[in-house]
Each structure stands twice: as structure tokens, then as C-alpha cells.
Scaffold this active site. Structure first.
Site, mmCIF file in Angstrom:
data_model
loop_
_atom_site.group_PDB
_atom_site.id
_atom_site.type_symbol
_atom_site.label_atom_id
_atom_site.label_comp_id
_atom_site.label_asym_id
_atom_site.label_seq_id
_atom_site.Cartn_x
_atom_site.Cartn_y
_atom_site.Cartn_z
ATOM 1 C CG ASP A 120 12.827 65.962 -9.025
ATOM 2 O OD1 ASP A 120 11.596 66.055 -8.825
ATOM 3 O OD2 ASP A 120 13.458 64.899 -8.899
ATOM 4 C CG ASP A 146 10.521 63.714 -3.549
ATOM 5 O OD1 ASP A 146 10.335 64.338 -2.490
ATOM 6 O OD2 ASP A 146 9.609 63.145 -4.178
#
Length: 262
Positions: free
Chosen positions: A16, A18
Site C-alpha cells: 500500500d 499511504d
């Protein structure tokens, strides 16, 4: 567990963006989100500036809190859905008060559904009753919501509240994916004006590890952010050549809904 998890067992490894590879400076980020959201609510819906413009109480924030939108309560639950702690607005409830609202077992039918299938409460009718605050982009909502409730209660305490729809409009105003390129909604303009205030640089040893990993694995990046914002974020954190670190990058992925969307 009888088995050991090893990255070497996998041919394809994903990350991922963020708050995973990209590390935000949480204090300034939370302060900015709070300020933008309360400005929107005061200006557009006349919520109490006296309550909302108080200094932030960072101790009130916690990931994983649950809003009971109609009752004006903020809940912390365990893995079975039992309510461990609760606040009405920003005022913490006693055990007796919690049990008077949610019964001696301290349960709520909506959170019972939530712990069984999170997606059942994310959309549809139940999404109007409950909102989980899961990450650093929405944890300021707990204090904003609570102080809005406080402001209403200061005048008269209703049986039910209609604060959440207004807060949701504020979040849409801030985070709509079209806002990055349009430079609107305040959130993205603040980020772009002083990115060093909100982003930390990814450590060099992490970048080195990703490069080494890519030599023997297929490495991908997946993000729910739109491509322009994600590109900005990755550039600020990973550097101008961030694309060289991955074989594939997927944006606006709609996770976690893409697992079940038809």
C-alpha cells in the site's frame, strides 16, 4: 501458528502507499484535516464555533472508533462487538450510562453486523447509522463529530441527531478525487503548498530493500488514491524515480470493496 510467514515463498509482493511506504507527519496532518473540516461545518452549516475552535485534544483520537450517528455517541468496541467505552459528544459515559443505552450486555445490533461483515455497514442503510474511523485521514472526525454534538446539546438535547450527513459532506468536499487537479477543497491545496510539512521522506534503507526485492520478485504498488494525488504522494516520499521501484502500480483501487464489487 504452525507455519512461518516468509516473503521468499511468494513470487509477487505488493505494498500500500499511504501510511505504509509513504509516512505522513501525523501531527500537522491531523491538525490540518481538523481545521479544514471545522471551517467547512461552521461556514456551511452554522455549527458552534465556540466548541469546534477549541484547541485539539489529541488524546481523544484513536484509530478504530465507531460513530453511532443517530445517538451522537462515539464507541470503542472489542472483536465481538461489545462496547468497551463510549462518549456522548466528547463527554465520556459511565458504565451505567452505557448500559442504559445499549443494554446490560453493552451491544448494538449494528456493530454486531459490523464485526461479522464490515462491508455490510459501509454502504446501504446501515452506513447512515454507523461510521468506523479507520485511518489517519478520518480519525479527526471523532473530535469534530463529538464537538458538534456538544454544541447541539448546549442548546437542547434531542432524541436523535443528524450531524453525520453534514460531516460526510465535509469529507467529500475535502477528499473528492477531482479536487487535486482542480486545486479545490482546501485539503489538497494545503498539501501541495507545503509538502515538507506533511510528508516524511522514505528512509534510504527501505528504498534499497525495494530495489533488491524487485530483482527476484514482481513488486507492485496499490492505492485507493487517484493517480494524480498518488503520484504526488509517491514523489514526495519515495522520490522522483519512484516508478522504477515497482513492476505494476494500481490506483483508485476502491479497496476493500473491489473484493466483492460486481
Amino acid at each position: 501458528m504452525t507455519e512461518t510467514f516468509k516473503l521468499s515463498d511468494y513470487d509477487c509482493i505488493g505494498f500500500d502507499l499511504d501510511n505504509t511506504l509513504c509516512e505522513y507527519r501525523i501531527g500537522p496532518m491531523v491538525q490540518m484535516i481538523y481545521d479544514v473540516l471545522i471551517d467547512y461545518l461552521i461556514k456551511n452549516y452554522n455549527y458552534s464555533a465556540k466548541h469546534l475552535r477549541q484547541p485539539i485534544d489529541f488524546d481523544f483520537f484513536q484509530r478504530g472508533l465507531i460513530l453511532d450517528a443517530e445517538k451522537g455517541n462515539i464507541l470503542k468496541i472489542n472483536g465481538t462487538g461489545q462496547i468497551l467505552r463510549a462518549a456522548h459528544g466528547t463527554k465520556f459515559m459511565t458504565d451505567e450510562e452505557i448500559e442504559s443505552v445499549y443494554g446490560p450486555n453493552r451491544t448494538w445490533s449494528v456493530t454486531d453486523v459490523f464485526v461479522q461483515n464490515f462491508l455490510e455497514t459501509w454502504n446501504g442503510p446501515m452506513s447512515e447509522q454507523i461510521r468506523p474511523l479507520l485511518d489517519f485521514f478520518d480519525i479527526p472526525v471523532s473530535l469534530v463529530f463529538g464537538r458538534c454534538i456538544d454544541g447541539i446539546d448546549n442548546v437542547s438535547r434531542p432524541q436523535t441527531y443528524n450531524v453525520w450527513p453534514d460531516v460526510l459532506k465535509g469529507l467529500i468536499y475535502m477528499y473528492s478525487r477531482e479536487n487535486f487537479s482542480a486545486n479545490t477543497g482546501d485539503y489538497f491545496p494545503y498539501l501541495k503548498s507545503t509538502p515538507s510539512l506533511y510528508y516524511n521522506k522514505c528512509p534510504e534503507y527501505v528504498l534499497k530493500w525495494l530495489k533488491e526485492l524487485k530483482q527476484t520478485k514482481k513488486v507492485f504498488l496499490i492505492s485507493g488514491s487517484h493517480v494524480d494525488y498518488a503520484n504526488f504522494t509517491a514523489t514526495q516520499s519515495l522520490g522522483e524515480n519512484w516508478k522504477d521501484l515497482f513492476d505494476i502500480a494500481v490506483f483508485y483501487s476502491r479497496k476493500p470493496g473491489f473484493f466483492t464489487a460486481k
